[in-house]
Each structure stands twice: as structure tokens, then as C-alpha cells.
Design a protein around this motif. Sequence first.
Motif, mmCIF file in Angstrom:
data_model
loop_
_atom_site.group_PDB
_atom_site.id
_atom_site.type_symbol
_atom_site.label_atom_id
_atom_site.label_comp_id
_atom_site.label_asym_id
_atom_site.label_seq_id
_atom_site.Cartn_x
_atom_site.Cartn_y
_atom_site.Cartn_z
ATOM 1 N N GLU A 153 124.381 -38.849 40.277
ATOM 2 C CA GLU A 153 124.781 -38.440 38.925
ATOM 3 C C GLU A 153 123.818 -37.412 38.357
ATOM 4 N N ARG A 154 122.507 -37.630 38.597
ATOM 5 C CA ARG A 154 121.533 -36.644 38.112
ATOM 6 C C ARG A 154 121.714 -35.302 38.800
ATOM 7 N N GLN A 174 124.495 -34.169 40.044
ATOM 8 C CA GLN A 174 125.720 -33.568 39.527
ATOM 9 C C GLN A 174 125.473 -32.925 38.163
ATOM 10 N N GLU A 175 124.742 -33.659 37.320
ATOM 11 C CA GLU A 175 124.399 -33.089 36.015
ATOM 12 C C GLU A 175 123.545 -31.837 36.172
ATOM 13 N N LYS A 212 123.466 -43.944 43.279
ATOM 14 C CA LYS A 212 124.455 -43.521 42.289
ATOM 15 C C LYS A 212 123.779 -42.743 41.161
ATOM 16 N N GLU A 213 122.643 -43.259 40.687
ATOM 17 C CA GLU A 213 121.928 -42.557 39.609
ATOM 18 C C GLU A 213 121.445 -41.188 40.084
#
Length: 454
Positions: A234-235, A237-238, A230-231
Motif C-alpha cells: 500500500e505504501r 502504491q501510494e 500488505k502495508e
Amino acid sequence: MTHRSLFRRLLLGFVSVMALVWLANLALDVYETRTAKRRDMQRELRASVLRILVVMQTMEGRQPEQIQPVVRQMEQLHYALYKELGWYTPALQTQVWRDGRLLYQSPDAGLPPTDAAAGPYRQPLRDGWVVAVESDPATGVTVRMTTEVIGEWLLQVSSVGYYLSPLLFSIPFLLLPAWFIIRAGLRPLRSIVGEIEQRSGTNLSSLAPSPYQELSPLVAAVNRLMERLKERLEREQEFLVDAAHELKTPLSVIQINAESLEQARTPERLEEAGRGLRTGVARATHTVHQLLALARSGSDRDQASLLPLDLVELVADRLALAGQLAAMRGIEIELQAPEHCVLPLHLESMASLLDNLVSNAVKYSPSAGRVTVAIAASAERVVLSVVDQGPGIAPAMQRKVFERFFRLPGQDQPGSGLGLAIAERAAAYNQAAIQLANRADGPGLRVEVVFQRG
């Protein structure tokens, strides 16, 4: 790929334990039965010897011809017990000695030849036989009897049959409960598998804690993996959002200047539009290169790819490539290093780290300034430092500058804000740490990359 069955593995383990217990009991029974049989036959043999010895006390002074029939009858009494069994009579040898002289010996019983000179106590004996020797000091008579231990192989067969029959009869009644127990025991694991299978590809939420002690580590490990995924997503995606935002400006500049080229009517306007177009392309190209370097520095690599390299030679090579950019601004680059310094390094990531640190130092130093690159080695660690004469970074911002796309407020130098982020990842991959500090002897920034030895 062939999949093994955990259910079958547990069931076979259960059957193997049953077989081992059965074999252990069988071995113990055979050992105890053989020991007991030898002990019983030894006891019976000694009783017969004592009976013969008592009879011989009544025949003191008799000739061997008179003694032999009596001893033979005593042998027949010993045989009587086995003859009642009716299936087998053991071989038997009886010897009667008087004052070291052999008075009587049974017919050949399959034993080694008797040596009369050796006396009764040193006669040879075959394996699987027992012996009993008793003497009467008053008459000088010694009686020696030996017999084979009967039925050893029959004892083994009977023991196998004794244990094998209940084992064979009980296996179905034992395996059926074991089958249900193992299936019931694996049901919580199957429920976890079913829960994971029913999830969509975007559902990375944690699994419910397991009430079973054996499954709790598995559930916890899966949940930790979910958190890491998940992290990372998210990274990523960022990263995509930031990359799109960062490329938006140079692409807009390219588009505006391209349109200006189409509409320009004067040489001055054409030159201005061309210059702006080249600037936008250069900025977009630099940003793309930095994005690719950042993506490579964040990818998973095998630590075994670290090879012994000479850090001094590597730094000298990268400074030679940066010399042209420094010369354009009149900046002098100085290298202070020992002759050699060998460390386990990854060539590509170290080159990226050095290029970003040196290019930043050259970019932010004033014209005609100096950039000092130094390598200090000790037994415990190696420190690579890059020192410039630029404006430095406020202590409160020194951690922030390692974030992707972060640029200091009021910064007028062009850039993507990725250089230090790339350098930090490259340092970590080479098992080093990167530190920032403002110079104490004047303006400028000191960047240190610390490699620990051993």
C-alpha cells in the motif's frame, strides 16, 4: 537444495526412542542379573565353607593326610550342583588352615600363587571370582573357598536375545500405527500449505486461525507477515501515485515551454520559454533525486553496516558542499562542535540526512541570515541540531511535515515535500530520532537528531 523430510525425522525420532528404551532395559537387566548371580554364588560358597568347617570340628587332631580326602569329597558335593547342569563347571579352590598353617589346597584353579605366610585373609583374587572365609576359634580352623562367577557372557547374550526378539517382532506393529499417527498429525500443516498455495499473488488476507496450539504461532506469524507485506504494498502504491502526481507539474511546465520555444517569434519570448524550460527541468531533476533518495532510505539494510565514523568530520564535509548555496543568498553557516565525536553511522544515509536538513535551513532562512549547526555530546547521548532563522512550523503541523509530498499551506519556496521524510528515515536507520521545535529566542526552526549511546 536438498529438502529434508519432517515426516521421516519424526518417524526416526520415534524409532530412536524405542531403541533407547530397549538399550536401557537391556543394561538394567544385565546389571541386575550379574549382581544377583554373584550374590547367589556367594551364598552357595559360604554354605559349602560352613559345611566343611562343621566336618573339620569332628576331625580335630587329625593329620593333613587324613583331612585332605574328606575336604576333597566336600568339594565334590559343591560341584554336584553344577554337574547336574551338564554344560559348564566353574573353577574352584578350597583352602583349609589351622593355626595359620595351610593343611589343604585344591589343585591349581587358575588363581595367583598362594602365599602361606600371608594367611587366608590376604590371598590374591582374580576379577570375576567370589570368596568366602569362615573360622572356628575353638579349633583354630579357617576355611577359604573361591570360585569364578560362571556364565557372565552367556547372561549378556541371553539378555540381548530375551529383549531383542520381542523388539524385532513388535517393530512392524509399532511403526505402522506411528506412521498413521504422524501423517494424521501433519495433516493440519499440509492443509495450511494447501491454502497458501491456492492463493493468487494479490491475495494477502489473513489465514484462518488454527485450532491447534502448536500451529497457532505459525499461523499468527504468517498473518503478521501478510499484514506487513500488505502495508508495504500500500505504501509503495501510494508512493507511485504521489510520485506521478508530483512529477506531473514539472513535466507539464517542460511541455508548455517546449511548445512555446517552437512557436516563439521574438527574442523576449524565446528567453522566457527557455527560462521556464530550465526551471521545469531543474524541478523535475530535483524531484527525481529526492524520490531516489527516499526509496534508498526506505530499503532494508543490515544494521551491521553501521561503522564507527567521526560525526564532526562528516558534518564539516557536508557543510563545505552546502557553502556555495548558502553564499548565493548571503547566509552564514556556523558549526559548533567538539574536536571529535565517533558514533556507529552509515555514511550514505547520514550524508543524505545532513544535506536535506541544511538545505532546508538555508532555503527557508532570510537572505543574510544565519544557520547554526551544533553537536553536543554527553555520556548518554549525542545531539545534532540545525537551527535556522526562517518562519518556523506551527506545532500542529510539525508531525505532518514528515509525510511524503506534504507541503505547508501558503508555502512559496519550491520543493517536493520529501526532504524531512528522507531525513526521518535516515535518522531511524542510524538508530537516532529526529525532533522539531520552534526557536524560543526568535523566529526560526530547531531540528534535533538525537543519538543514544550504549
